[in-house]
Design a protein around this motif. Structure first.
Motif, PDB file in Angstrom:
ATOM      1  N   THR B 203      -2.520   6.442  12.875  1.00 18.89           N
ATOM      2  CA  THR B 203      -1.444   5.790  12.118  1.00 18.89           C
ATOM      3  C   THR B 203      -0.085   6.420  12.444  1.00 18.89           C
ATOM      4  O   THR B 203       0.925   5.722  12.507  1.00 18.89           O
ATOM      5  N   LEU B 207       2.933   4.414  14.665  1.00 16.55           N
ATOM      6  CA  LEU B 207       4.251   4.271  14.040  1.00 16.55           C
ATOM      7  C   LEU B 207       5.352   4.733  14.993  1.00 16.55           C
ATOM      8  O   LEU B 207       6.392   4.081  15.140  1.00 16.55           O
ATOM      9  N   SER B 254      -0.038   0.427  11.071  1.00 20.09           N
ATOM     10  CA  SER B 254      -0.056   1.819  10.625  1.00 20.09           C
ATOM     11  C   SER B 254      -0.198   1.898   9.099  1.00 20.09           C
ATOM     12  O   SER B 254      -1.013   2.660   8.573  1.00 20.09           O
TER      13      SER B 254
END
Lengths: 210, 635
Positions: B203, B207, B254
């Motif tokens: 995640t 991002l 994410s």
């Protein structure tokens, strides 16, 4: 369960409770169904929104009718895949391995058939609101289904390796290893069943209602 | 099968660390993926478009493929493909990867599953893009120093507005949970990790990939839609809008996975005795937020997927002339977008309540009320999105429902304020830097909330919609709420996370300059909005220049206060490095009972919780620990 590789040498590190990871898989399998529900709910919303608006009578531009035969075949393959795997997952691990392989095969066949359908379709993506929803929903469904199939394949491969190495003991109380494996099979079969139910909904809306 | 860790390979040393799966490899493969995608895209369409020249906007397929393969290459280079491939071949699960301290600082530039490493990655990564987005705000205010176009021009100005808004909203969705929840939640519930630790790292890196992609929009003509990406402006935009689509889709991915991971972690990995009624309030804030992230973000991804398909394979989701509707995007966007507001706000509420107990030396007043407030906000946030479309021609009969549902949300928000006030009441308040930020949060968020009532009310919203009034409102809630809580969290937890305490004196200078400049910047915007100054317009009535200049100068002061913070970080963490005490705030929550720095495995033994989380002012029962006593590395 072994201690972490990063644990200091000579120091006892209490392992985490063995039930945590199987429980996480169980809960995770259910929660991910929530996420995909909201993802595909967007397409359901788009379907009804655009159909209800029918701006300039452009919901369908021209003869926009997908071949129901291919649609039924795709839905049937997915459904068969899910039923076989889910039923087997409730029985023995031996059944799960065979059923998992069948499920993956059927799922891949459904994905392939979906892309064949795009080639033989009589309309294009620009043929109105219905066509947009049809292409958007079915294409993203096919792509997302590959992730579910990957998950099932991981279970199959793990089962195969564990059995080959003689580490599976079905008659005894499950070890943490087998408990984790069984949890993975259960979670993936639940997810796959739910996912296929969304596919059936897609079939009803796109082929029968649309 | 081992459920935990097995990394047999010895860590590489010296320059050899540059080889293998790390950020450098990720960047190289990402660039390679971009060019490969371009090549394939050009081949598919039969167009050889060079976007670096003046032909922007002609081949969205190659741009989209470039971004997609670029992201895949980046993730493969970081090592995210290795484990899935091994699992596909039947290898047993291994939950830990590159956690050992022997990996040194290189852990921070690759896939590491240690939740504390991921949290620090988040903190630095988010910090960098927060400053970039803040710089955009300075440029916006520079343009608005004069009523007519004088620096950037309308298109560039709108791109700046869009980049500022998108980056702030996209980055800060994980601004509080990324660093703080990733670091704290496992420890606070007595776990050593997130439920899916590799997903946690994923995640973060996804991002970051999204942030870089957003920056590339400037090479493709930018986008003029603002952060909301409205149609039909989006469909008419240049290839710069493709960057927006890809950025927000990656942010959504994410968010969704991060929320999923948090919910699973908190639901299933609480140690013995950590019942739901003993969860620290920050964890409750994270929990409420995580549900929203997990369920709302997929709708954003779907909305953007439809936008991407309109631009590449010629579907007509948002093209009115071909059976689509621009309002479809607006609806889908705000079904995500309004929960998004609470995704930003809820963790801040958790942090503020958590810290107030420490600095008022009192148990949290109305714990259950606060939990009800947080969950109530989470739930109600699903039923308010149409208030963003009050002036978009929605059925007039729907307006009262959405007006009432929006106003109803002030009730659970009021619970949070009540609990904050109740906790402060007759407390022995210590005005430390984190506490000052918490108190400022109360002030700012109150103004944001009160002004929000005007936006939820149909008659007044019709007047103020799309004006600077609305902009002032959401800056009070989001910047005044989230950013102040963010800094409160930084000043409070950095001593434990980094083992070094930030300068209190510089912190107070930072606080006061930020608090004054913030209010000086955004309060006048309410007035400008009432006068009729619209958002996202580069020129304005010359009679408003005085107030606009005041606002611009105040905004520069915000920038200066951020420089004070940056100086504090560099001075305290890099130059001075004064070791922090183990528990400088005399807090009673579990993270402060751990040694500094916290060992990789957090606790030697899984803690057992046997008391409420905020035993301030309560005499300890002899022979009974107030909170879990983690064995291993005593405080």
């Amino acid at each position: 369960m072994e201690a972490s590789a990063s644990a200091p040498v000579g120091r006892h590190i209490e392992p985490e409770p063995p039930e945590w990871q199987p429980r996480a898989l169980w809960v995770g399998g259910r929660l991910i169904c929530g996420s995909i529900s909201f993802f595909f709910a967007s397409f359901v919303f788009a379907f009804f929104y655009l159909k209800a608006l029918d701006l300039n009578h452009n919901w369908k531009i021209g003869n926009v009718v997908p071949d129901a035969g291919i649609g039924i075949a795709i839905a049937a393959l997915y459904l068969f895949s899910a039923v076989v795997y889910r039923l087997a997952a409730r029985r023995t691990t031996g059944d799960s391995m065979a059923a998992g392989m069948i499920a993956v095969f059927m799922g891949l066949a459904a994905v392939a058939l979906q892309f064949i359908q795009y080639i033989v379709l009589d309309f294009g993506a620009a043929s109105g609101g219905y066509a947009a929803v049809f292409f958007g929903w079915t294409a993203s469904y096919a792509v997302v289904s590959l992730m579910g199939l990957y998950w099932i394949q991981v279970q199959v491969a793990t089962l195969w390796r564990v059995r080959r190495e003689g580490r599976m003991r079905e008659t005894e109380v499950p070890t943490s290893e087998t408990a984790l494996l069984l949890a993975g099979i259960e979670a993936s079969s639940f997810y796959w069943g739910y996912f296929v139910a969304i596919g059936v909904l897609a079939y009803i809306l796109l082929y029968l209602v649309g | 099968m081992s459920a935990v860790a097995v990394s047999s390979a010895a860590p590489r040393t010296g320059w050899r660390k540059l080889w293998g799966f790390n950020m450098l490899t990720g960047i190289l493969l990402g660039i390679g993926g971009w060019f490969l995608g371009q090549l394939i895209g050009n081949h598919i369409t039969g167009q050889d478009v060079h976007y670096y020249s003046a032909q922007a906007g002609e081949n969205d397929i190659s741009v989209m493929l470039g971004y997609t393969l670029g992201v895949i290459g980046f993730l493969v280079g970081l090592g995210f493909a290795n484990y899935p491939l091994k699992r596909l071949l039947g290898h047993p699960p291994a939950l830990a990867e590159r956690e050992s301290e022997a990996e040194g600082v290189f852990r921070y530039f690759t896939l590491s599953t240690d939740h504390k490493v991921v949290a620090k990655q988040y903190m630095v990564g988010i910090g960098v893009f927060f400053f970039v987005a803040g710089l955009n705000a300075m440029l916006i205010r520079t343009e608005l120093l004069q009523p007519n176009v004088h620096v950037f021009g309308a298109n560039q100005y709108l791109t700046l507005v869009g980049m500022h808004g998108s980056m702030m909203m996209g980055t800060m969705t994980s601004g509080l949970l990324g660093p703080f929840a990733t670091w704290l939640v496992p420890i606070m519930i007595g776990s050593r990790r997130m439920a899916f630790s590799r997903l946690s790292a994923f995640t973060f890196w996804v991002l970051m990939a999204g942030e870089v992609i957003l920056l590339t929009t400037i090479f493709f003509g930018g986008f003029q839609t603002g952060w909301t990406g409205y149609q039909p402006l989006g469909a008419e935009g240049t290839a710069g809008y493709d960057a927006y689509i890809m950025f927000f889709a990656l942010v959504g991915l994410s968010m969704c996975l991060f929320g999923f991971n948090l919910v699973v972690t908190i639901t299933t990995m609480r140690a013995r005795g950590m019942t739901w009624s003993r969860l620290p309030i920050f964890v409750w804030g994270a929990y409420g937020t995580a549900w929203l992230m997990m369920l709302a973000a997929p709708m954003l991804i779907a909305a953007l997927l439809m936008a991407g398909m309109d631009r590449t394979v010629q579907t007509a989701f948002y093209i009115p002339g071909q059976g689509g509707s621009a309002y479809l995007f607006e609806n889908l966007f705000w079904v995500f977008g309004h929960p998004e507001v609470y995704i930003l706000a809820l963790p801040g509420m958790g942090i503020v309540l958590e810290l107030m107990t420490v600095f008022a030396r009192k148990p949290l007043w109305g714990y259950r009320l606060a939990v009800a407030g947080m969950l109530g906000i989470s739930f109600l946030s699903w039923f308010v999105w149409q208030h963003h479309l009050f002036v978009s021609g929605i059925n007039a009969d729907l307006r009262p429902f959405y007006m009432l549902s929006t106003e109803l949300i002030s009730l659970p928000t009021g619970f949070i304020f009540l609990c904050a006030m109740g906790t402060l009441w007759r407390g022995r308040i210590r005005f430390t830097v984190p506490m000052l930020f918490c108190l400022a949060w109360v002030f700012n968020f109150l103004w944001g909330g009160i002004s929000g009532v005007f936006n939820s009310d149909v008659p007044s919203d019709v007047t103020t919609h799309g004006s600077f009034f609305t902009m002032a409102h959401f800056h009070y809630t989001i910047m005044g709420g989230l950013i102040f809580a963010f800094f409160a969290g930084i000043y409070y937890w950095v001593p434990k996370m980094y083992g070094v305490r930030l300068s209190e004196r510089l912190g107070k200078i930072h606080f006061w300059t930020l608090f004054i400049a913030f209010n000086s910047t955004f309060a006048p915007l309410f007035a400008l909005g009432f006068m009729g100054m619209p958002r996202r317009v580069v020129s304005y009535n010359p009679s408003w220049q005085g107030l606009n200049d005041w606002v611009s100068i105040s905004a520069y002061c915000i920038g200066l206060s951020m420089l004070v913070f940056l100086f504090n970080v560099v001075w305290s963490l890099v130059v001075k490095r004064e070791p922090a005490e183990v528990n400088p705030w005399h807090a009673k929550s579990i993270e402060w009972t751990l040694p500094t720095p916290v060992p990789v495995h957090d606790f030697d033994e899984i803690p057992v919780f046997d008391a409420d989380p905020y035993p301030y002012g309560i005499e300890p029962v002899p022979g009974r620990a107030p909170v879990a006593a983690p064995v291993g590395g005593r405080a």
